[in-house]
Design a protein around this motif. Structure first.
Motif, PDB file in Angstrom:
ATOM      1  N   THR A 130       0.842  -1.188   0.000  1.00 57.74           N
ATOM      2  CA  THR A 130       0.000   0.000   0.000  1.00 57.74           C
ATOM      3  C   THR A 130       0.880   1.241   0.000  1.00 57.74           C
ATOM      4  OG1 THR A 130      -0.098   0.028   2.417  1.00 57.74           O
ATOM      5  CG2 THR A 130      -1.811  -1.201   1.257  1.00 57.74           C
ATOM      6  N   SER A 131       0.251   2.375  -0.243  1.00 56.41           N
ATOM      7  CA  SER A 131       0.963   3.648  -0.252  1.00 56.41           C
ATOM      8  C   SER A 131       0.085   4.718   0.372  1.00 56.41           C
ATOM      9  CB  SER A 131       1.351   4.046  -1.684  1.00 56.41           C
ATOM     10  OG  SER A 131       0.200   4.401  -2.428  1.00 56.41           O
ATOM     11  N   ASP A 170      -3.704   2.054  -4.747  1.00 62.58           N
ATOM     12  CA  ASP A 170      -3.187   1.196  -3.679  1.00 62.58           C
ATOM     13  C   ASP A 170      -3.163   1.892  -2.336  1.00 62.58           C
ATOM     14  OD1 ASP A 170      -1.234   3.018  -4.260  1.00 62.58           O
ATOM     15  OD2 ASP A 170       0.412   1.574  -4.380  1.00 62.58           O
ATOM     16  N   ASN A 171      -3.851   3.023  -2.215  1.00 63.95           N
ATOM     17  CA  ASN A 171      -3.894   3.790  -0.968  1.00 63.95           C
ATOM     18  C   ASN A 171      -5.214   3.516  -0.255  1.00 63.95           C
ATOM     19  OD1 ASN A 171      -3.786   5.618   1.115  1.00 63.95           O
ATOM     20  ND2 ASN A 171      -3.678   7.443  -0.181  1.00 63.95           N
ATOM     21  N   PRO A 172      -5.172   2.800   0.886  1.00 67.93           N
ATOM     22  CA  PRO A 172      -6.418   2.516   1.614  1.00 67.93           C
ATOM     23  C   PRO A 172      -6.837   3.631   2.553  1.00 67.93           C
ATOM     24  CG  PRO A 172      -4.593   1.384   2.673  1.00 67.93           C
ATOM     25  CD  PRO A 172      -4.009   2.105   1.491  1.00 67.93           C
ATOM     26  N   ARG A 199      -8.457   3.248  -3.221  1.00 71.94           N
ATOM     27  CA  ARG A 199      -8.361   1.802  -3.327  1.00 71.94           C
ATOM     28  C   ARG A 199      -9.732   1.142  -3.421  1.00 71.94           C
ATOM     29  NH1 ARG A 199      -4.839  -2.149   0.712  1.00 71.94           N
ATOM     30  NH2 ARG A 199      -5.221  -4.082  -0.446  1.00 71.94           N
TER      31      ARG A 199
END
Length: 420
Positions: A72-73, A80-82, A88
């Motif tokens: 993640t980022s 990919d960022n939760p 995401r």
């Protein structure tokens, strides 16, 4: 008569008939300071083991960070960022519906991945260069622009739309009021963006108009040459913390899931690439962790330099090897001035020294200006002020005779002041 040299006595081995053994003396080669090679190596290792251990630990940490990249980022609007500012949730739903999501950070990767039959999402266009905008618009993929700049919107729509700069607080719910299927499915939307406005009689669809300005909308659809360009003026449609509000999820899924492939571009602020063709900057070929590793190595080098560097101690006074008299120094400087023909420098030195001594004699401060010194000297010597000013601050002499004459007059006026 011949002589023989007696052999030196030996101490190795016992004496016949005796019950004791004489020990053999063993000699270990040493250097002049009483150390051996092994002892010096141990000393050096004890001194260097901690820096070596720290350097090895940093290198191991850098290697692990390069190999084990997180899944993640924290990049805003990244798939990919939760986190609340990520996207995401939308990416996961699109993937579950069979859409192949390709996440890229450079324009070159986006141009290489976006082909016919795919959708190109541009989430950030504030860092795009003019050449990068042209490269993205030139791709055959459908475009989805989120909070685009004026240049990006105008280039992508061929001048059919422009930013309205109609700021909204994002609290008012807007209805679609257009025939676009994605907007009809979403039904309602709340926007905090600047809005879009059609330029003239452009062939485009404007949805979710502003309550106070019906000609300003939050969602734009422009179709030309078999390609669809969609523009959203708010990031709330993609953000994890607001995608479930109103019709944000429906609008995002309809806009981004129209094709089987989605190229998701969140540009790196330092990206200057344009396309995959031609010459590229060699720095772009480096892995993304190169900067982090380089910074860590720089910190290590600075720490070692501060640790091993010599510290400045107190000043040490030493006697001069040769004592040079002041008179010899003065004569030497005079010869240098004469050899170089620097009469102006010589005259300036004479005048400055005379002025300092006269000011001290007359009780003037060092900050006194030229006019005050000239008036004080004129009163003390009963000379005209013009004559005193010419002597102390006049033009440089033209030849050696004039320089000697100036020195004589300066000495004379100084004597008059001292005897006044």
């Amino acid at each position: 008569m011949s002589t023989t040299t007696p052999a030196p006595p030996t101490t190795a081995g016992p004496t016949a008939g005796s019950g004791s053994r004489t020990p053999t003396t063993a000699y270990v080669p040493v250097v002049g300071d009483g150390t051996t090679g092994a002892s010096r190596a141990r000393t050096r290792w004890r001194r260097a083991r901690w820096p070596v251990a720290v350097l090895a630990a940093l290198l191991a940490l850098a290697g692990l960070s390069a190999i084990a990249r997180p899944a993640t980022s924290s990049t805003p609007l990244a798939p990919d960022n939760p986190g609340p500012g990520g996207a995401r949730a939308v990416a996961e739903v699109l993937g579950a519906r069979g859409v192949d999501v390709t996440y890229v950070r450079t324009v070159a990767d986006a141009v290489a991945a976006a082909d016919g039959g795919s959708t190109l999402l541009v989430t950030e266009s504030i860092y795009l260069l003019d050449e990068q905008v042209d490269a993205l618009v030139a791709t055959p993929a459908d475009l989805v622009l989120v909070s685009p700049t004026e240049l990006m919107l105008s280039t992508a729509t061929g001048g059919a739309a422009e930013l309205a700069y109609d700021w909204s607080d994002g609290t008012t719910t807007r209805s679609a009021r257009c025939d676009d299927p994605a907007a009809q499915t979403a039904g309602a939307l709340r926007s905090d963006g600047v809005g879009f406005r059609l330029a003239g009689t452009a062939d485009a669809t404007l949805c979710f108009p502003s309550p106070g300005s019906p000609q300003v909308g939050a969602y734009l659809v422009h179709e030309t040459d078999g390609r669809t360009v969609r523009a959203l003026d708010t990031e709330a449609v993609l953000r994890n913390d607001s995608v479930t509000e109103d019709g944000n999820a429906a609008l995002a899924l309809w806009s981004l899931g129209a094709d089987e492939r989605l190229v998701w571009l969140v540009q790196d602020p330092f990206d200057v690439s344009v396309s995959g063709e031609g010459e590229e900057d060699p720095a772009l070929a480096l892995p993304p962790w190169t900067g982090v590793v380089g910074l860590q190595l720089l910190v290590v080098v600075l720490a070692v330099a501060l640790w091993r560097g010599r510290r400045l101690g107190p000043l040490v006074t030493e006697d001069l090897p040769v004592v040079v008299r002041a008179s010899e120094t003065t004569r030497g400087r005079g010869r240098l001035y004469r050899r170089a023909g620097s009469r102006g420098h010589a005259a300036a030195g004479l005048r400055a020294s005379t002025a300092d001594r006269l000011a001290a004699r007359l009780g003037l401060p060092r900050s006194a200006d030229a006019a005050s010194l000239v008036d004080a000297v004129a009163r003390a010597t009963d000379r005209p002020t013009d004559h005193v000013a010419h002597l102390l601050y006049g033009p440089p002499p033209s030849d050696d005779a004039a320089l000697l004459e100036l020195a004589r007059h300066l000495d004379q006026i100084e004597s008059e002041v001292y005897h006044s």
